[in-house]
Design an enzyme around this catalytic site. Structure first.
Site, PDB file in Angstrom:
ATOM      1  N   TYR A 208      37.899  64.456  97.607  1.00 36.51           N
ATOM      2  CA  TYR A 208      36.926  64.263  98.680  1.00 36.51           C
ATOM      3  C   TYR A 208      37.181  65.263  99.799  1.00 36.51           C
ATOM      4  O   TYR A 208      38.270  65.822  99.915  1.00 36.51           O
ATOM      5  CB  TYR A 208      36.952  62.820  99.218  1.00 36.51           C
ATOM      6  CG  TYR A 208      38.146  62.469 100.076  1.00 36.51           C
ATOM      7  CD1 TYR A 208      38.098  62.621 101.468  1.00 36.51           C
ATOM      8  CD2 TYR A 208      39.317  61.971  99.512  1.00 36.51           C
ATOM      9  CE1 TYR A 208      39.188  62.292 102.258  1.00 36.51           C
ATOM     10  CE2 TYR A 208      40.400  61.640 100.298  1.00 36.51           C
ATOM     11  CZ  TYR A 208      40.332  61.798 101.672  1.00 36.51           C
ATOM     12  OH  TYR A 208      41.410  61.473 102.454  1.00 36.51           O
ATOM     13  N   CYS A 209      36.142  65.490 100.590  1.00 34.87           N
ATOM     14  CA  CYS A 209      36.266  66.276 101.819  1.00 34.87           C
ATOM     15  C   CYS A 209      35.464  65.533 102.887  1.00 34.87           C
ATOM     16  O   CYS A 209      35.346  64.305 102.810  1.00 34.87           O
ATOM     17  CB  CYS A 209      35.808  67.723 101.611  1.00 34.87           C
ATOM     18  SG  CYS A 209      34.056  67.922 101.243  1.00 34.87           S
ATOM     19  N   GLN A 210      34.918  66.236 103.834  1.00 31.59           N
ATOM     20  CA  GLN A 210      34.144  65.561 104.876  1.00 31.59           C
ATOM     21  C   GLN A 210      32.768  65.130 104.363  1.00 31.59           C
ATOM     22  O   GLN A 210      32.365  63.996 104.535  1.00 31.59           O
ATOM     23  CB  GLN A 210      34.003  66.469 106.107  1.00 31.59           C
ATOM     24  CG  GLN A 210      33.437  65.780 107.334  1.00 31.59           C
ATOM     25  CD  GLN A 210      34.363  64.720 107.895  1.00 31.59           C
ATOM     26  OE1 GLN A 210      35.576  64.747 107.705  1.00 31.59           O
ATOM     27  NE2 GLN A 210      33.803  63.756 108.586  1.00 31.59           N
TER      28      GLN A 210
END
Length: 135
Positions: free
Chosen positions: A94-96
């Site tokens: 995941y990231c932002q």
């Protein structure tokens, strides 16, 4: 004019075959995983995935999902050894918002990881649903 089920399926089958040819026979697709499934997996010792946060170290320090390790997407290739040698290990990325995660997922697949998952909603979705975070 009515179309038969067969005539509707042929274009779909053709596009799948062409897509597989373009991607290569070893191409894998990243599988989306929802928050509830991730939390369930984290509780099971046999299915516990590596949770990979590919945001910057500053973003990670501001808050991240409990149990995540941080390797920025632009450092992933250099730091693959930190993930380990088991390419069958489930890895949830995941990231932002999803853009950097997609880049990291492609690199993981190129490196031979065969069970790559993308956390639906990424960190923004996690925060929005008021899930626990670590700071």
């Amino acid at each position: 004019m009515t179309l038969s089920r067969r005539s509707l399926m042929l274009p779909l089958l053709w596009s799948c075959l062409c897509g597989a040819a373009l991607l290569g026979s070893n191409a894998m697709a990243v599988v989306p995983i929802d928050q509830q499934t991730l939390q369930s997996w984290q509780k099971q010792s046999s299915k516990r995935p590596l949770l990979l946060d590919v945001r910057t170290k500053e973003e990670f320090a501001e808050g991240h999902i409990p149990g995540a390790i941080n390797i920025s997407h632009d450092q992933l290739i250099k730091r693959l050894a930190e993930i380990g040698d088991d390419r069958r290990l489930p890895v949830v990325v995941y990231c932002q918002t999803g853009r950097r995660a997609a880049l990291a997922e492609a690199e993981l697949e190129k490196a031979g990881f065969s069970h790559v998952y993308h956390l639906s909603g990424d960190y923004q979705g996690w925060e929005k649903s008021k899930q626990a975070v670590t700071k």
